[in-house]
Design a protein around this motif. Structure first.
Motif, PDB file in Angstrom:
ATOM      1  N   ASP A   1      35.445  12.482   0.437  1.00 49.24           N
ATOM      2  CA  ASP A   1      34.940  11.200   0.946  1.00 49.24           C
ATOM      3  C   ASP A   1      35.987  10.141   0.608  1.00 49.24           C
ATOM      4  O   ASP A   1      36.121   9.738  -0.542  1.00 49.24           O
ATOM      5  CB  ASP A   1      33.599  10.845   0.294  1.00 49.24           C
ATOM      6  N   TYR A   2      36.736   9.738   1.608  1.00 47.38           N
ATOM      7  CA  TYR A   2      37.819   8.783   1.413  1.00 47.38           C
ATOM      8  C   TYR A   2      37.272   7.360   1.372  1.00 47.38           C
ATOM      9  O   TYR A   2      36.330   7.028   2.085  1.00 47.38           O
ATOM     10  CB  TYR A   2      38.850   8.896   2.545  1.00 47.38           C
ATOM     11  N   ASP A   3      37.880   6.518   0.551  1.00 48.35           N
ATOM     12  CA  ASP A   3      37.531   5.103   0.482  1.00 48.35           C
ATOM     13  C   ASP A   3      38.427   4.382   1.492  1.00 48.35           C
ATOM     14  O   ASP A   3      39.538   3.950   1.168  1.00 48.35           O
ATOM     15  CB  ASP A   3      37.758   4.573  -0.931  1.00 48.35           C
TER      16      ASP A   3
END
Length: 59
Positions: A45-47
């Motif tokens: 889950d990339y920011d």
């Protein structure tokens, strides 16, 4: 099989800025290590906000 580090190097060499920053962010946040199989990058889950700021600031 490619490693995360190899994907980062390829992204830098081929000027794939978005990918390079995503992989760099994942490594710097200890989500992955450079030696891991690159398939793990699909499960992170990339920011996106932080990565966009990094791109804008050219970090």
């Amino acid at each position: 099989m490619s490693t995360v580090g190899e994907i980062l190097q390829l992204a830098i060499e081929t000027d794939m800025q978005g990918l390079a920053y995503c992989v760099f962010w994942a490594i710097s946040e200890c989500k992955v290590s450079a030696e891991e199989n690159s398939e793990i990058l699909d499960n992170i889950d990339y920011d996106e906000e932080t990565i966009a700021r990094m791109i804008t600031k050219d970090i």
